[in-house]
Design a protein around this motif. Structure first.
Motif, mmCIF file in Angstrom:
data_model
loop_
_atom_site.group_PDB
_atom_site.id
_atom_site.type_symbol
_atom_site.label_atom_id
_atom_site.label_comp_id
_atom_site.label_asym_id
_atom_site.label_seq_id
_atom_site.Cartn_x
_atom_site.Cartn_y
_atom_site.Cartn_z
ATOM 1 N N THR A 81 0.847 -1.189 0.000
ATOM 2 C CA THR A 81 0.000 0.000 0.000
ATOM 3 C C THR A 81 0.883 1.240 0.000
ATOM 4 O O THR A 81 1.916 1.283 0.657
ATOM 5 N N PRO A 82 0.514 2.264 -0.753
ATOM 6 C CA PRO A 82 1.336 3.474 -0.799
ATOM 7 C C PRO A 82 1.254 4.251 0.522
ATOM 8 O O PRO A 82 0.233 4.239 1.208
ATOM 9 N N VAL A 83 2.351 4.904 0.848
ATOM 10 C CA VAL A 83 2.427 5.763 2.030
ATOM 11 C C VAL A 83 2.628 7.188 1.529
ATOM 12 O O VAL A 83 3.538 7.454 0.745
ATOM 13 N N PHE A 84 1.770 8.094 1.966
ATOM 14 C CA PHE A 84 1.851 9.487 1.550
ATOM 15 C C PHE A 84 2.437 10.318 2.680
ATOM 16 O O PHE A 84 2.051 10.152 3.837
ATOM 17 N N LYS A 85 3.364 11.202 2.335
ATOM 18 C CA LYS A 85 3.957 12.118 3.316
ATOM 19 C C LYS A 85 3.746 13.539 2.827
ATOM 20 O O LYS A 85 3.973 13.842 1.663
ATOM 21 N N ASN A 86 3.297 14.385 3.720
ATOM 22 C CA ASN A 86 3.065 15.790 3.409
ATOM 23 C C ASN A 86 4.184 16.626 4.004
ATOM 24 O O ASN A 86 4.564 16.422 5.159
ATOM 25 N N HIS A 87 4.688 17.558 3.220
ATOM 26 C CA HIS A 87 5.768 18.442 3.651
ATOM 27 C C HIS A 87 5.356 19.883 3.380
ATOM 28 O O HIS A 87 4.782 20.189 2.345
ATOM 29 N N GLY A 88 5.681 20.768 4.305
ATOM 30 C CA GLY A 88 5.463 22.185 4.072
ATOM 31 C C GLY A 88 4.080 22.658 4.478
ATOM 32 O O GLY A 88 3.271 21.911 5.032
ATOM 33 N N TYR A 89 3.817 23.929 4.169
ATOM 34 C CA TYR A 89 2.575 24.579 4.566
ATOM 35 C C TYR A 89 2.231 25.671 3.569
ATOM 36 O O TYR A 89 3.095 26.430 3.144
ATOM 37 N N ILE A 90 0.972 25.710 3.168
ATOM 38 C CA ILE A 90 0.453 26.866 2.445
ATOM 39 C C ILE A 90 -0.794 27.326 3.187
ATOM 40 O O ILE A 90 -1.554 26.510 3.710
ATOM 41 N N PRO A 91 -0.993 28.624 3.275
ATOM 42 C CA PRO A 91 -2.168 29.113 3.998
ATOM 43 C C PRO A 91 -3.460 28.765 3.258
ATOM 44 O O PRO A 91 -3.487 28.752 2.026
ATOM 45 N N TYR A 143 6.015 4.086 -2.427
ATOM 46 C CA TYR A 143 5.350 2.843 -2.775
ATOM 47 C C TYR A 143 6.378 1.731 -2.854
ATOM 48 O O TYR A 143 7.076 1.584 -3.868
ATOM 49 N N GLY A 144 6.510 0.983 -1.787
ATOM 50 C CA GLY A 144 7.439 -0.147 -1.755
ATOM 51 C C GLY A 144 8.869 0.295 -2.022
ATOM 52 O O GLY A 144 9.319 1.333 -1.553
ATOM 53 N N PRO A 145 9.591 -0.473 -2.838
ATOM 54 C CA PRO A 145 10.998 -0.141 -3.096
ATOM 55 C C PRO A 145 11.193 0.894 -4.200
ATOM 56 O O PRO A 145 12.320 1.236 -4.533
ATOM 57 N N LYS A 146 10.088 1.386 -4.765
ATOM 58 C CA LYS A 146 10.221 2.362 -5.850
ATOM 59 C C LYS A 146 10.707 3.707 -5.331
ATOM 60 O O LYS A 146 10.578 4.019 -4.148
ATOM 61 N N LYS A 147 11.222 4.499 -6.244
ATOM 62 C CA LYS A 147 11.667 5.852 -5.928
ATOM 63 C C LYS A 147 10.450 6.696 -5.508
ATOM 64 O O LYS A 147 9.400 6.625 -6.152
ATOM 65 N N PRO A 148 10.560 7.494 -4.431
ATOM 66 C CA PRO A 148 9.428 8.349 -4.032
ATOM 67 C C PRO A 148 9.035 9.293 -5.161
ATOM 68 O O PRO A 148 9.875 9.802 -5.886
#
Length: 159
Positions: free
Chosen positions: A28-38, A84-89
């Motif tokens: 299953t894919p893992v999503f990561k959020n970075h940063g902030y916009i108002p 997603y697994g061993p693939k490049k982010p």
């Protein structure tokens, strides 16, 4: 002996089922959020031609980064990356809010950009260029045969 084999069958079925379930969960894919916009509501409070740098920070928060030139602007950046697994982010989405200021420090423009608005720009490139590309180890070793000078060895006595 037959009784032992019959007992292992349900246990091995459970083990195979658990292994398949773990393998499916690992894909299953893992999503990561970075940063902030108002949010749009907060950006609506910022008035072009009225607000200053300090009032923008008060209304929407401190920027993710600011321009290289002192008075160029504030930049708010948010990225969503899928692992997603061993693939490049992979960057799934990227949003940028740019607030530019005039010479007096008053808001001149508010712009919003996404990945679909342009090409990806490399902001930081950390690659050391090599002068030995395309040369194997033996070629490098044999290429240094005529360049040896015993006087260049550290600690060698100079006469």
């Amino acid at each position: 002996m037959l009784k032992v084999v019959n007992r292992l069958k349900p246990a091995s079925k459970t083990l195979v089922f658990a292994a398949c379930l773990a393998a499916a969960g690992a894909c299953t894919p893992v999503f990561k959020n970075h940063g902030y916009i108002p949010p749009a509501e907060e950006l609506a409070e910022v008035k072009v031609g009225v607000d200053t740098r300090d009032s923008v920070i008060e209304a929407v928060g401190a920027p993710t980064s600011s321009g290289v030139i002192r008075d160029s602007g504030f930049y708010y950046v948010r990225s969503r990356v899928r692992h997603y697994g061993p693939k490049k982010p992979e960057v799934v989405s990227r949003e940028l809010v740019a607030i530019s200021f005039d010479d007096r420090g008053v808001v001149r423009n508010i712009e919003r950009f996404g990945l679909e608005d342009g090409i990806v720009v490399t902001l930081d490139r950390r690659i050391t260029e090599s002068t030995i590309q395309g040369q194997g180890f033996i070629r490098q070793l044999l290429g240094n045969i005529g360049n040896f000078n015993p006087a260049n060895i550290p600690g060698a006595s100079q006469q």
